[in-house]
Write a protein that holds these residues in place. Structure first.
Motif, PDB file in Angstrom:
ATOM      1  N   ARG A   1       0.702  -1.315   0.085  1.00 48.86           N
ATOM      2  CA  ARG A   1      -0.028   0.058  -0.058  1.00 48.86           C
ATOM      3  C   ARG A   1       0.866   1.258  -0.003  1.00 48.86           C
ATOM      4  O   ARG A   1       1.898   1.363   0.767  1.00 48.86           O
ATOM      5  CB  ARG A   1      -0.937  -0.023   1.280  1.00 48.86           C
ATOM      6  CG  ARG A   1      -1.820   1.107   1.479  1.00 48.86           C
ATOM      7  CD  ARG A   1      -2.897   1.194   2.507  1.00 48.86           C
ATOM      8  NE  ARG A   1      -3.760  -0.258   2.219  1.00 48.86           N
ATOM      9  CZ  ARG A   1      -3.790  -1.146   3.146  1.00 48.86           C
ATOM     10  NH1 ARG A   1      -2.578  -1.191   3.976  1.00 48.86           N
ATOM     11  NH2 ARG A   1      -4.603  -1.986   2.887  1.00 48.86           N
ATOM     12  N   ALA A   2       0.710   2.050  -1.141  1.00 55.90           N
ATOM     13  CA  ALA A   2       1.551   3.261  -1.064  1.00 55.90           C
ATOM     14  C   ALA A   2       1.047   4.152   0.100  1.00 55.90           C
ATOM     15  O   ALA A   2       0.015   4.564   0.299  1.00 55.90           O
ATOM     16  CB  ALA A   2       1.210   4.025  -2.334  1.00 55.90           C
ATOM     17  N   ARG A   3       1.988   4.411   1.068  1.00 53.87           N
ATOM     18  CA  ARG A   3       1.817   5.197   2.276  1.00 53.87           C
ATOM     19  C   ARG A   3       2.023   6.914   2.043  1.00 53.87           C
ATOM     20  O   ARG A   3       1.344   7.488   2.123  1.00 53.87           O
ATOM     21  CB  ARG A   3       2.789   4.927   3.479  1.00 53.87           C
ATOM     22  CG  ARG A   3       2.498   5.660   4.693  1.00 53.87           C
ATOM     23  CD  ARG A   3       2.951   4.638   5.934  1.00 53.87           C
ATOM     24  NE  ARG A   3       4.021   4.021   5.839  1.00 53.87           N
ATOM     25  CZ  ARG A   3       5.227   4.073   6.490  1.00 53.87           C
ATOM     26  NH1 ARG A   3       5.307   5.518   7.346  1.00 53.87           N
ATOM     27  NH2 ARG A   3       6.219   3.340   6.292  1.00 53.87           N
ATOM     28  N   TYR A   4       3.129   7.345   1.355  1.00 54.40           N
ATOM     29  CA  TYR A   4       3.505   8.704   1.103  1.00 54.40           C
ATOM     30  C   TYR A   4       4.424   8.739   0.072  1.00 54.40           C
ATOM     31  O   TYR A   4       5.423   8.059  -0.181  1.00 54.40           O
ATOM     32  CB  TYR A   4       3.587   9.498   2.367  1.00 54.40           C
ATOM     33  CG  TYR A   4       4.744   8.960   3.202  1.00 54.40           C
ATOM     34  CD1 TYR A   4       6.161   9.340   2.875  1.00 54.40           C
ATOM     35  CD2 TYR A   4       4.754   8.140   4.261  1.00 54.40           C
ATOM     36  CE1 TYR A   4       7.216   9.303   3.532  1.00 54.40           C
ATOM     37  CE2 TYR A   4       5.829   7.890   5.016  1.00 54.40           C
ATOM     38  CZ  TYR A   4       7.144   8.318   4.699  1.00 54.40           C
ATOM     39  OH  TYR A   4       8.107   7.773   5.391  1.00 54.40           O
ATOM     40  N   LEU A   5       4.340  10.073  -0.588  1.00 54.62           N
ATOM     41  CA  LEU A   5       5.338  10.319  -1.656  1.00 54.62           C
ATOM     42  C   LEU A   5       6.607  10.770  -0.723  1.00 54.62           C
ATOM     43  O   LEU A   5       6.524  11.749  -0.056  1.00 54.62           O
ATOM     44  CB  LEU A   5       4.871  11.483  -2.514  1.00 54.62           C
ATOM     45  CG  LEU A   5       5.638  11.976  -3.538  1.00 54.62           C
ATOM     46  CD1 LEU A   5       5.965  11.088  -4.717  1.00 54.62           C
ATOM     47  CD2 LEU A   5       5.301  13.333  -4.115  1.00 54.62           C
ATOM     48  N   TYR A   6       7.818  10.402  -0.964  1.00 48.56           N
ATOM     49  CA  TYR A   6       9.138  10.586  -0.516  1.00 48.56           C
ATOM     50  C   TYR A   6      10.071  11.744  -1.264  1.00 48.56           C
ATOM     51  O   TYR A   6      11.156  12.361  -0.926  1.00 48.56           O
ATOM     52  CB  TYR A   6       9.922   9.535   0.346  1.00 48.56           C
ATOM     53  CG  TYR A   6      10.800   8.784  -0.540  1.00 48.56           C
ATOM     54  CD1 TYR A   6      11.989   9.076  -0.689  1.00 48.56           C
ATOM     55  CD2 TYR A   6      10.208   7.591  -1.171  1.00 48.56           C
ATOM     56  CE1 TYR A   6      12.757   8.339  -1.762  1.00 48.56           C
ATOM     57  CE2 TYR A   6      11.124   6.804  -1.772  1.00 48.56           C
ATOM     58  CZ  TYR A   6      12.394   7.165  -2.255  1.00 48.56           C
ATOM     59  OH  TYR A   6      12.950   6.533  -2.745  1.00 48.56           O
ATOM     60  N   ALA A   7       9.747  11.491  -2.736  1.00 45.80           N
ATOM     61  CA  ALA A   7      10.568  12.633  -3.640  1.00 45.80           C
ATOM     62  C   ALA A   7      10.067  12.617  -4.850  1.00 45.80           C
ATOM     63  O   ALA A   7       9.158  11.700  -5.332  1.00 45.80           O
ATOM     64  CB  ALA A   7      11.913  11.853  -3.822  1.00 45.80           C
ATOM     65  N   LEU A   8       9.986  13.775  -5.509  1.00 42.95           N
ATOM     66  CA  LEU A   8       9.709  14.072  -6.566  1.00 42.95           C
ATOM     67  C   LEU A   8      10.646  14.837  -7.306  1.00 42.95           C
ATOM     68  O   LEU A   8      10.994  16.133  -7.024  1.00 42.95           O
ATOM     69  CB  LEU A   8       8.497  15.186  -6.634  1.00 42.95           C
ATOM     70  CG  LEU A   8       7.431  15.110  -7.971  1.00 42.95           C
ATOM     71  CD1 LEU A   8       6.072  15.809  -7.775  1.00 42.95           C
ATOM     72  CD2 LEU A   8       8.157  16.178  -9.051  1.00 42.95           C
ATOM     73  N   ARG A   9      11.314  14.302  -8.559  1.00 45.36           N
ATOM     74  CA  ARG A   9      12.489  14.670  -9.236  1.00 45.36           C
ATOM     75  C   ARG A   9      12.101  15.070 -10.563  1.00 45.36           C
ATOM     76  O   ARG A   9      11.645  14.208 -11.231  1.00 45.36           O
ATOM     77  CB  ARG A   9      13.729  13.722  -8.872  1.00 45.36           C
ATOM     78  CG  ARG A   9      13.950  13.488  -7.412  1.00 45.36           C
ATOM     79  CD  ARG A   9      15.419  12.516  -7.310  1.00 45.36           C
ATOM     80  NE  ARG A   9      15.550  11.979  -6.045  1.00 45.36           N
ATOM     81  CZ  ARG A   9      16.102  12.748  -5.017  1.00 45.36           C
ATOM     82  NH1 ARG A   9      16.411  14.213  -5.378  1.00 45.36           N
ATOM     83  NH2 ARG A   9      16.525  12.179  -3.821  1.00 45.36           N
ATOM     84  N   HIS A  10      12.976  16.170 -11.041  1.00 43.15           N
ATOM     85  CA  HIS A  10      12.971  16.249 -12.519  1.00 43.15           C
ATOM     86  C   HIS A  10      14.447  15.484 -13.039  1.00 43.15           C
ATOM     87  O   HIS A  10      15.225  15.777 -12.390  1.00 43.15           O
ATOM     88  CB  HIS A  10      13.193  17.840 -12.769  1.00 43.15           C
ATOM     89  CG  HIS A  10      13.026  17.925 -14.209  1.00 43.15           C
ATOM     90  ND1 HIS A  10      13.749  19.175 -14.527  1.00 43.15           N
ATOM     91  CD2 HIS A  10      12.854  17.270 -15.300  1.00 43.15           C
ATOM     92  CE1 HIS A  10      13.499  19.227 -16.029  1.00 43.15           C
ATOM     93  NE2 HIS A  10      13.114  18.060 -16.439  1.00 43.15           N
ATOM     94  N   LYS A  11      14.068  14.406 -13.625  1.00 40.96           N
ATOM     95  CA  LYS A  11      15.289  13.507 -14.079  1.00 40.96           C
ATOM     96  C   LYS A  11      16.578  14.401 -14.541  1.00 40.96           C
ATOM     97  O   LYS A  11      17.595  14.084 -14.407  1.00 40.96           O
ATOM     98  CB  LYS A  11      14.629  12.472 -15.002  1.00 40.96           C
ATOM     99  CG  LYS A  11      15.915  11.604 -15.450  1.00 40.96           C
ATOM    100  CD  LYS A  11      15.184  10.498 -16.331  1.00 40.96           C
ATOM    101  CE  LYS A  11      16.494   9.271 -16.661  1.00 40.96           C
ATOM    102  NZ  LYS A  11      15.767   8.425 -17.513  1.00 40.96           N
ATOM    103  N   ALA A  12      16.125  15.393 -15.333  1.00 43.64           N
ATOM    104  CA  ALA A  12      17.234  16.250 -16.061  1.00 43.64           C
ATOM    105  C   ALA A  12      18.271  16.766 -15.076  1.00 43.64           C
ATOM    106  O   ALA A  12      19.159  17.076 -15.341  1.00 43.64           O
ATOM    107  CB  ALA A  12      16.829  17.000 -17.088  1.00 43.64           C
ATOM    108  N   ARG A  13      17.543  17.032 -13.753  1.00 47.44           N
ATOM    109  CA  ARG A  13      18.525  17.752 -12.939  1.00 47.44           C
ATOM    110  C   ARG A  13      19.203  16.857 -11.888  1.00 47.44           C
ATOM    111  O   ARG A  13      19.944  17.439 -11.100  1.00 47.44           O
ATOM    112  CB  ARG A  13      17.628  18.714 -11.842  1.00 47.44           C
ATOM    113  CG  ARG A  13      16.793  19.835 -12.799  1.00 47.44           C
ATOM    114  CD  ARG A  13      15.855  20.415 -11.832  1.00 47.44           C
ATOM    115  NE  ARG A  13      14.906  21.536 -12.598  1.00 47.44           N
ATOM    116  CZ  ARG A  13      15.306  22.738 -12.880  1.00 47.44           C
ATOM    117  NH1 ARG A  13      16.566  23.338 -12.215  1.00 47.44           N
ATOM    118  NH2 ARG A  13      14.586  23.505 -13.342  1.00 47.44           N
ATOM    119  N   HIS A  14      19.347  15.698 -12.153  1.00 50.32           N
ATOM    120  CA  HIS A  14      19.977  14.564 -11.158  1.00 50.32           C
ATOM    121  C   HIS A  14      21.170  13.794 -12.130  1.00 50.32           C
ATOM    122  O   HIS A  14      20.829  13.807 -13.524  1.00 50.32           O
ATOM    123  CB  HIS A  14      19.231  13.813 -10.655  1.00 50.32           C
ATOM    124  CG  HIS A  14      18.420  14.738  -9.575  1.00 50.32           C
ATOM    125  ND1 HIS A  14      18.810  15.108  -8.427  1.00 50.32           N
ATOM    126  CD2 HIS A  14      17.138  15.296  -9.755  1.00 50.32           C
ATOM    127  CE1 HIS A  14      17.888  15.560  -7.758  1.00 50.32           C
ATOM    128  NE2 HIS A  14      16.802  15.774  -8.550  1.00 50.32           N
TER     129      HIS A  14
END
Length: 207
Positions: A123-136
């Protein structure tokens, strides 16, 4: 961080394809078509891939606006170890996940992906990261992505097992990670999962 010229070519193609959708002037359409062709050729050169791989690169959803694709990953941690799957496509390891499917919420997407790739109900509990792939420091990609990472609760005590797109599925300690599929997740993504799954405020890393 993404190469400057790659970022510019992707943005140029997005602007051209958005312009193609909205313009009603036939002469402007010709200009946008030419700009799009130039941008696709630039992306093919920069990515060292055939031009045919670049066709249809940008989705025509969102009313004609060119928008990033979405990749979703799930962190399932059991007894201090994280669930990883070995991908058939490259033989390397990643948190379960993939492209978001239209018609399903982000939580539904990742819960399904974990089941399909590792045979576990979560069960998905919470979002821990939202990344723009190009910035990493992921490998360069001619596509543009937002990457969503979820902490998931393990509600199935069984052993993980591979699915149609995976060779293996297993839990790993943070100091014994296998070779990761860097197009899918970086070591920092996995380390962040261990950190964010620990007791404390459920804050979200984002760009």
């Amino acid at each position: 961080m993404e190469d400057t010229w790659l970022a510019r070519a992707k943005r140029l193609l997005a602007l051209a394809e958005t312009g193609q959708h909205f313009t009603h002037d036939p002469f402007d359409r010709e200009r946008y078509d030419e700009i799009a062709q130039i941008a696709r050729a630039m992306l093919a050169d920069l990515g060292q891939v055939p031009l045919s791989r670049i066709e249809g690169l940008i989705s025509d959803h969102a009313g004609g606006y060119a928008t990033p694709s979405i990749d979703i990953r799930g962190a399932v941690i059991r007894d201090g170890r994280i669930l990883l799957v070995r991908e058939r496509s490259d033989g390397l390891w990643a948190m379960p996940g993939g492209f978001a499917d239209i018609g399903s919420s982000p939580a539904e997407n990742i819960e399904r992906e974990v089941w399909e790739e590792a045979g576990l109900r979560v069960r998905a509990r919470y979002l821990y990261a939202l990344r723009h792939k190009a910035r990493h420091p992921y490998p360069a990609d001619v596509r543009d992505f937002y990457k969503l990472f979820f902490i998931c609760d393990d509600i199935d005590s069984g052993a993980p097992k591979p699915g149609a797109e995976t060779h293996e599925a297993a839990f790993f300690a943070s100091d014994a990670l296998p070779e990761l599929s860097l197009t899918r997740n970086l070591r920092q993504d996995v380390e962040a999962a261990f950190h964010k799954a620990a007791p404390g405020p459920a804050t979200v890393l984002f760009d």
